[in-house]
Design a protein around this motif. Structure first.
Motif, PDB file in Angstrom:
ATOM      1  N   PRO A 315     -13.156 -14.253  -1.469  1.00 28.45           N
ATOM      2  CA  PRO A 315     -11.497 -14.868  -1.252  1.00 28.45           C
ATOM      3  C   PRO A 315     -10.560 -13.768  -1.973  1.00 28.45           C
ATOM      4  O   PRO A 315      -9.067 -13.738  -1.880  1.00 28.45           O
ATOM      5  CB  PRO A 315     -11.632 -16.388  -2.227  1.00 28.45           C
ATOM      6  N   HIS A 316     -10.959 -13.158  -2.775  1.00 26.68           N
ATOM      7  CA  HIS A 316     -10.384 -11.754  -3.964  1.00 26.68           C
ATOM      8  C   HIS A 316     -10.136 -10.485  -3.194  1.00 26.68           C
ATOM      9  O   HIS A 316      -8.800  -9.630  -3.277  1.00 26.68           O
ATOM     10  CB  HIS A 316     -10.436 -11.009  -4.533  1.00 26.68           C
ATOM     11  N   GLN A 317     -10.451 -10.491  -1.578  1.00 28.45           N
ATOM     12  CA  GLN A 317     -10.667  -9.201  -0.744  1.00 28.45           C
ATOM     13  C   GLN A 317      -8.905  -8.551   0.091  1.00 28.45           C
ATOM     14  O   GLN A 317      -8.138  -7.356  -0.351  1.00 28.45           O
ATOM     15  CB  GLN A 317     -11.403  -9.020  -0.516  1.00 28.45           C
ATOM     16  N   LEU A 318      -8.938  -9.489   0.549  1.00 27.29           N
ATOM     17  CA  LEU A 318      -7.406  -9.718   1.104  1.00 27.29           C
ATOM     18  C   LEU A 318      -6.155  -9.179   0.496  1.00 27.29           C
ATOM     19  O   LEU A 318      -6.177 -10.705  -0.004  1.00 27.29           O
ATOM     20  CB  LEU A 318      -7.026 -10.331   2.396  1.00 27.29           C
ATOM     21  N   MET A 319      -5.060  -8.626   0.815  1.00 24.58           N
ATOM     22  CA  MET A 319      -4.134  -8.119   0.812  1.00 24.58           C
ATOM     23  C   MET A 319      -2.823  -8.003   1.330  1.00 24.58           C
ATOM     24  O   MET A 319      -2.636  -6.817   1.717  1.00 24.58           O
ATOM     25  CB  MET A 319      -3.805  -6.909  -1.147  1.00 24.58           C
ATOM     26  N   TRP A 320      -2.290  -8.728   1.505  1.00 18.82           N
ATOM     27  CA  TRP A 320      -1.698  -8.170   3.020  1.00 18.82           C
ATOM     28  C   TRP A 320      -0.561  -6.987   2.402  1.00 18.82           C
ATOM     29  O   TRP A 320       0.161  -6.812   0.528  1.00 18.82           O
ATOM     30  CB  TRP A 320      -0.246  -9.562   2.998  1.00 18.82           C
ATOM     31  N   ALA A 321       0.404  -6.338   3.396  1.00 21.05           N
ATOM     32  CA  ALA A 321       1.965  -5.291   2.265  1.00 21.05           C
ATOM     33  C   ALA A 321       2.529  -5.411   3.854  1.00 21.05           C
ATOM     34  O   ALA A 321       2.305  -5.686   5.076  1.00 21.05           O
ATOM     35  CB  ALA A 321       1.197  -3.698   2.998  1.00 21.05           C
ATOM     36  N   ASN A 322       3.409  -4.650   3.533  1.00 25.28           N
ATOM     37  CA  ASN A 322       4.484  -4.996   5.149  1.00 25.28           C
ATOM     38  C   ASN A 322       5.046  -3.123   5.077  1.00 25.28           C
ATOM     39  O   ASN A 322       5.479  -3.103   6.150  1.00 25.28           O
ATOM     40  CB  ASN A 322       6.233  -5.551   4.593  1.00 25.28           C
ATOM     41  N   ASP A 323       4.694  -2.675   4.571  1.00 26.17           N
ATOM     42  CA  ASP A 323       4.225  -1.264   5.312  1.00 26.17           C
ATOM     43  C   ASP A 323       5.431  -0.387   5.206  1.00 26.17           C
ATOM     44  O   ASP A 323       6.175   0.450   5.363  1.00 26.17           O
ATOM     45  CB  ASP A 323       3.628  -1.546   5.803  1.00 26.17           C
ATOM     46  N   PHE A 324       6.961  -0.932   4.767  1.00 21.69           N
ATOM     47  CA  PHE A 324       8.330  -0.449   4.296  1.00 21.69           C
ATOM     48  C   PHE A 324       7.916   0.818   3.858  1.00 21.69           C
ATOM     49  O   PHE A 324       7.372   1.117   2.289  1.00 21.69           O
ATOM     50  CB  PHE A 324       8.893  -1.250   3.912  1.00 21.69           C
ATOM     51  N   PRO A 325       9.133   1.948   3.935  1.00 20.74           N
ATOM     52  CA  PRO A 325       9.494   2.166   5.314  1.00 20.74           C
ATOM     53  C   PRO A 325       9.063   2.638   6.635  1.00 20.74           C
ATOM     54  O   PRO A 325      10.373   2.909   7.333  1.00 20.74           O
ATOM     55  CB  PRO A 325      10.754   2.523   4.900  1.00 20.74           C
ATOM     56  N   HIS A 326       8.182   3.103   7.233  1.00 20.73           N
ATOM     57  CA  HIS A 326       7.468   2.790   8.125  1.00 20.73           C
ATOM     58  C   HIS A 326       7.467   2.135   9.547  1.00 20.73           C
ATOM     59  O   HIS A 326       8.031   1.506   9.427  1.00 20.73           O
ATOM     60  CB  HIS A 326       5.945   3.285   7.331  1.00 20.73           C
ATOM     61  N   SER A 327       6.855   3.121  10.366  1.00 16.83           N
ATOM     62  CA  SER A 327       7.168   2.239  12.155  1.00 16.83           C
ATOM     63  C   SER A 327       6.423   1.900  11.936  1.00 16.83           C
ATOM     64  O   SER A 327       6.592   0.674  12.627  1.00 16.83           O
ATOM     65  CB  SER A 327       7.305   3.884  12.709  1.00 16.83           C
ATOM     66  N   ASP A 328       5.084   1.628  11.253  1.00 15.29           N
ATOM     67  CA  ASP A 328       4.286   0.220  11.476  1.00 15.29           C
ATOM     68  C   ASP A 328       4.846  -1.078  10.782  1.00 15.29           C
ATOM     69  O   ASP A 328       3.757  -2.155  10.327  1.00 15.29           O
ATOM     70  CB  ASP A 328       2.688   0.361  10.745  1.00 15.29           C
ATOM     71  N   SER A 329       5.828  -0.752   9.908  1.00 13.86           N
ATOM     72  CA  SER A 329       6.482  -2.246   8.727  1.00 13.86           C
ATOM     73  C   SER A 329       6.686  -3.737   9.450  1.00 13.86           C
ATOM     74  O   SER A 329       7.301  -3.740  10.986  1.00 13.86           O
ATOM     75  CB  SER A 329       7.543  -1.040   8.459  1.00 13.86           C
ATOM     76  N   THR A 330       6.541  -4.632   9.326  1.00 18.34           N
ATOM     77  CA  THR A 330       7.098  -5.673   9.413  1.00 18.34           C
ATOM     78  C   THR A 330       8.240  -5.830   8.841  1.00 18.34           C
ATOM     79  O   THR A 330       9.238  -7.230   9.258  1.00 18.34           O
ATOM     80  CB  THR A 330       5.576  -6.974   8.818  1.00 18.34           C
ATOM     81  N   TRP A 331       8.646  -4.822   8.058  1.00 13.90           N
ATOM     82  CA  TRP A 331      10.362  -5.350   7.242  1.00 13.90           C
ATOM     83  C   TRP A 331      11.126  -5.666   8.519  1.00 13.90           C
ATOM     84  O   TRP A 331      10.712  -4.422   9.644  1.00 13.90           O
ATOM     85  CB  TRP A 331      10.520  -4.345   6.192  1.00 13.90           C
ATOM     86  N   PRO A 332      11.971  -6.200   8.667  1.00 11.35           N
ATOM     87  CA  PRO A 332      12.378  -7.160   8.228  1.00 11.35           C
ATOM     88  C   PRO A 332      11.897  -8.305   8.495  1.00 11.35           C
ATOM     89  O   PRO A 332      12.722  -9.885   8.249  1.00 11.35           O
ATOM     90  CB  PRO A 332      13.842  -6.797   8.376  1.00 11.35           C
ATOM     91  N   TRP A 333      11.182  -8.457   9.039  1.00 11.24           N
ATOM     92  CA  TRP A 333      10.471 -10.027   9.204  1.00 11.24           C
ATOM     93  C   TRP A 333       9.376 -10.267   8.833  1.00 11.24           C
ATOM     94  O   TRP A 333       8.612 -11.202   9.498  1.00 11.24           O
ATOM     95  CB  TRP A 333      10.381  -9.331  11.053  1.00 11.24           C
TER      96      TRP A 333
END
Length: 366
Positions: A315-333
């Motif tokens: 349960p403790h292993q996964l940590m979500w990220a947005n990778d801002f501001p790189h090209s693979d980022s999910t920002w701003p979505w």
């Protein structure tokens, strides 16, 4: 959501003065710096490395896929939050993110610099700059310091200095300057990381073996290879007994996705059970998968498989990220991605992956 997500892997864009203004005087004229190229726009020039670093992809968050280009960008047109902490908080608010764990950009490339002394000077300069950047909002800008590890002894001193500077973790080069991480000579380093309560991060594209330009066939196949350096390091640490000797050591596998992890653990177990006698490896007290579950955290951004297989990991292993501001980022979505990919999860597990795990690992305020 009733809580703000925390990105476990985001980045800065080193400003033109990052290294020259903060590096030791002896290195100032040779420090990494920005130049304007007529073909590629603004590029970071690093002495001793053949390729420059075009700024186009390092700050392409929010750019439509058809418009992504490696070059052509000018520094003043990039996301200001990459180097301006006040602007960065507005970027976080726009993405529905309450805080970010901050990694470098040029510093990733510097991990593979052949000159250990040059690398050390650059990393020390970066840490000084980052300390100022994160001081603007230390509860929302979570700094990760860099170490070059020219030697094990110096690496221990770096850990102590990084801790004293207020950083919450340490970014490791994929290849150290002395020996390799499976050597027992590193035991004092692991012991120091545990004593100082500093998680150690291994980020993609910081090992000699995971260049995006090493590929067969079309260039896009190189994208698939960039997670392998991290996978190699994780298995090396496990099979060499590092976690068995240091059960409290915490390692973060950064930006290498996570959907592969359940099968990777199975394959390690299979190798250990079936092939350890002739392929040779340390006799372990537990199966490799147990060390993977107990000691390794994984960050990911757009990885639907990781959310689907979350119950196959601790349960403790996964940590979500947005990778801002790189090209693979999910920002701003990011909120749209989270809603689509994590909507099926039990609310308590979803909150762990999006916030609680990273907050617990780095001892962040609730």
């Amino acid at each position: 959501m009733t809580f703000a997500a925390i990105s476990a892997d985001s980045h800065i864009t080193e400003p033109p003065n990052c290294y020259r203004d903060h590096i030791e005087a002896a290195w100032r004229e040779r420090a990494p710096h920005v130049e304007r190229d007529p073909k590629f726009g603004d590029v970071y020039v690093v002495e001793g490395m053949k390729q420059t670093i075009p700024m186009g992809l390092v700050a392409a968050a929010g750019v439509e896929p058809s418009s992504l280009r490696a070059g052509g960008a000018l520094f003043e047109d990039l996301h200001r939050g990459g180097w301006d902490p006040a602007a960065r908080l507005a970027d976080q608010d726009r993405d529905g993110v309450g805080a970010e764990v901050i990694y470098p950009t040029v510093g990733m490339v510097l991990c593979n610099h052949p000159d250990q002394d040059y690398k050390k000077a650059c990393f020390d300069a970066y840490n000084r700059w980052l300390q100022q950047y994160t001081a603007h909002a230390p509860d929302r800008l979570i700094g990760i310091g860099q170490t070059s590890i020219r030697t094990v002894t110096e690496g221990v001193a770096d850990l102590q200095r990084i801790k004293a500077m207020g950083f919450r973790g340490v970014m490791m080069p994929g290849n150290p300057g002395e020996l390799d991480y499976d050597d027992p000579a590193y035991d004092p380093f692991w012991e120091a990381a545990v004593a100082l309560d500093l998680p150690l991060s291994f980020h993609i594209l910081t090992s000699k073996t995971d260049s995006i330009n090493s590929h067969r066939g079309p260039k896009i196949t190189g994208f698939l290879s960039i997670i392998r350096g991290c996978q190699d390091i994780m298995s090396m640490l496990i099979f060499s007994g590092v976690f068995e000797r240091h059960p409290k050591l915490k390692v973060v596998c950064v930006e290498a996705d996570a959907g592969w992890a359940p099968h990777f653990m199975y394959r390690m177990d299979h190798a250990y059970k079936r092939h350890r006698y002739w392929m040779k490896g340390k006799e372990l007290g537990q199966l490799p998968s147990e060390y993977f579950r107990n000691n390794i955290s994984l960050t990911f951004q757009d990885d639907f498989v990781a959310f689907k297989l979350a119950d196959m990991l601790a349960p403790h292993q996964l940590m979500w990220a947005n990778d801002f501001p790189h090209s693979d980022s999910t920002w701003p979505w990011s909120q749209d991605v989270i809603a689509e990919q994590a909507g099926h999860l039990d609310p308590s597990l979803r909150k762990r992956i999006l916030r609680d795990n990273v907050a617990e690992l780095y001892k962040l305020a609730a």
